[in-house]
Enzyme design. Structure first.
Site, PDB file in Angstrom:
ATOM      1  N   HIS A 143       0.808  -1.216   0.000  1.00 27.15           N
ATOM      2  CA  HIS A 143       0.000   0.000   0.000  1.00 27.15           C
ATOM      3  C   HIS A 143       0.848   1.277   0.000  1.00 27.15           C
ATOM      4  CE1 HIS A 143       0.237  -0.260   4.560  1.00 27.15           C
ATOM      5  NE2 HIS A 143       0.479   1.013   4.379  1.00 27.15           N
ATOM      6  N   ASP A 173       0.103  -7.691   1.389  1.00 26.92           N
ATOM      7  CA  ASP A 173       0.458  -6.272   1.487  1.00 26.92           C
ATOM      8  C   ASP A 173       1.972  -6.095   1.538  1.00 26.92           C
ATOM      9  OD1 ASP A 173       0.062  -3.553   1.498  1.00 26.92           O
ATOM     10  OD2 ASP A 173      -0.265  -3.410   3.653  1.00 26.92           O
ATOM     11  N   SER A 245       4.750   2.165   8.010  1.00 27.67           N
ATOM     12  CA  SER A 245       4.391   1.017   7.183  1.00 27.67           C
ATOM     13  C   SER A 245       5.550   0.591   6.297  1.00 27.67           C
ATOM     14  CB  SER A 245       3.193   1.351   6.300  1.00 27.67           C
ATOM     15  OG  SER A 245       2.016   1.402   7.047  1.00 27.67           O
TER      16      SER A 245
END
Length: 519
Positions: A143, A173, A245
């Site tokens: 993402h 992901d 992230s």
């Protein structure tokens, strides 16, 4: 009195040698037998703090060792205007439009490309990543880079390098990007030595665009299911925030034990609940991405859901766990093998599955053409079904299939000249005739009884049933008429079951719900 008490408390906490120094410091007279000696001086200069057993005195050496391998990732991408206010864990800020220099606006004020066509707005976002090889391969989250037009990687020494996407996997992901160059400091995934719940971990990344930030905490839990299909997450309490992230979670030996991916937060900031992809999943996935650029997973062509305790009681199998088959892809592997809606899958190739996620993960391990042995319960009886695996479609294709089917129209009220619909468990039911099929967009091969109204005080209403839902299965039987539902309910009552499992079709999909038969 106060001075004496202070000296006593310090002695309890810090040891007898410190007591002596503390007493002297508050003016207490030293007994002659306790005259200061070189040994006592050494004791008084000892540290008055120490970490708890097993904890490092400092994380500085570990951070110094691993931080050169951790990078900040800055992404520029174009997005649809409808997504401008979306937030995801890898972004430091809300997405906001940014017009390119020299652009012109149209009459409505929207950016234009100079040819009368509106230009998509751009967004700036940031995430984290880390080198896994000396020749420039970097792991991050999907993402972070999925819509990237340009990717800039910033190293600890402030060098800025262009990067390209090697491969992405929406299922986990994860993504791999690459920069040109060599001799980069890199870190390794730790697949064998698994830290315990309570062991120290360190998260390093780029929160809120700050770069090079280290936080510490412990592993809070393993096997967390946060709605993602292919990952059992590690829960950690080391603070991670937007921009973390794709960054690594390290153990106290500087080995990567996870990839920071998500947070649970009502505020958008860290509240001490973060989630990391385990190292073994990340290692296997990134190796496949580097080798071929995409991930191939097994597929049986079935929609499934958790077989809950209430469902088990409704089926007369209390305590049974597994995944119940809700729907089959026409002509797919499961339908060809003879799997049926309502079957409860309890194991795959001898591996017990307790949830729909566990079933999906076991199937995903297969390659196209592999044989999968499914142990199922059908009408309370055990069966074994051999399914030959296909190849799982992309997540976009699966999402498109999930959205198939008719519209949720309001429909027409039942006319005064029409026979009154029978009511079963608060559901008024009518035949699924051709007119209703066309109105609500039900496929010609689907049989069932249509819900014309729902008693809002019923358990069916509580479970979410509504007008125009189609009851396709009740208990252990398929439904063609309202009388089939009534007969199944009567059978459940006679068997002393608290509820009945109903297959409900809506918008092209079937789900199973346990509906109470009494009370």
């Amino acid at each position: 009195m106060t001075s004496k008490k202070t000296g006593y408390l310090l002695g309890v906490v810090a040891g007898a040698g410190i007591v002596t120094a503390a007493m002297a410091g508050v003016g207490m007279r030293m007994p002659s037998a306790q005259a200061e000696t070189p040994q006592m001086i050494r004791a008084s200069t000892a540290p008055i703090f120490a970490p708890p057993p097993g904890a490092p005195l400092s994380f500085a050496d570990i951070f110094q060792q691993v931080s050169p391998a951790v990078v900040s990732i800055n992404v520029t991408s174009k997005v649809d205007a409808s997504a401008l206010r979306r937030q995801i864990p890898g972004l430091p800020f809300d997405i906001v439009p940014r017009q390119a220099p020299g652009g012109e606006d149209d009459e409505e004020g929207a950016p234009s490309n100079g040819k009368g066509q509106p230009r998509l707005p751009t967004q700036q976002s940031a995430g984290s990543g880390f080198f896994i090889s000396s020749d420039g391969y970097i792991v991050t989250n999907n993402h972070v880079v999925e819509n990237a037009e340009t990717i800039k990687v910033v190293l600890k020494d402030e060098r800025e390098l262009d990067a390209v996407v090697v491969g992405r996997d929406e299922g986990t992901d994860l993504a791999v990007i690459k920069v040109k160059g060599d001799n980069f400091t890199f870190v390794n995934f730790e697949n064998s030595a698994k830290p315990r719940v309570g062991d120290w971990v360190i998260a390093v990344g780029n929160p809120f665009g700050l770069g090079g930030t280290a936080t510490a905490g412990i592993i809070s839990a393993y096997g967390r299911d946060i709605g993602e299909t292919f990952v059992d997450y590690i829960q950690i309490d080391a603070p991670i925030n937007r921009g973390n992230s794709g960054g690594p979670t390290f153990d106290i030996y500087g080995r990567v034990i996870g990839v920071n991916t998500a947070i649970f937060s009502p505020t958008g900031g860290s509240v001490g609940i973060g989630f990391a992809i385990p190292a073994d999943v990340a290692d296997a996935t990134t190796k496949q991405l580097i080798a071929g650029g995409k991930i191939s997973r097994g597929y049986i062509g079935a929609s499934i859901q958790n077989f809950t305790s209430e469902m088990a009681e409704a089926q007369g199998t209390p305590g049974q766990k597994g995944a119940i088959v809700a729907d089959l892809v026409p002509g797919g592997p499961s339908q060809r093998a003879g799997l049926q809606p309502g079957d409860v899958v309890t194991s795959v190739n001898g591996v017990t599955v307790k949830t729909s996620s566990e079933l999906t993960r076991e199937v995903a391990k297969a390659h196209a053409g592999d044989s999968l042995r499914l142990n199922v319960l059908r009408d309370g009886k055990a069966k074994t079904i051999e399914v030959r695996s296909g190849t799982r479609p992309s997540e976009q294709q699966l999402a498109a299939n999930d959205n198939r089917g008719g519209e949720d129209g309001a429909g027409a009220d039942q006319g005064a000249g029409q026979p009154k619909s029978p009511v079963v468990l608060g559901l008024a039911l009518a035949p699924l005739d051709d007119a209703n099929r066309r109105r609500i967009g039900v496929e010609a091969n689907i049989k069932g009884a249509m819900v014309t109204s729902v008693d809002q005080s019923s358990d069916a209403a509580t479970k979410g049933l509504r007008k125009d839902d189609i009851i396709v299965r009740a208990g252990d039987r398929d439904v063609a008429l309202a009388s089939d539902v009534a007969a199944a309910v009567d059978a459940a009552k006679k068997a002393g079951r608290p509820s009945i499992l109903m297959g409900v079709r809506r918008s092209g999909r079937t789900i199973f719900l346990p509906i109470k038969v009494s009370g």
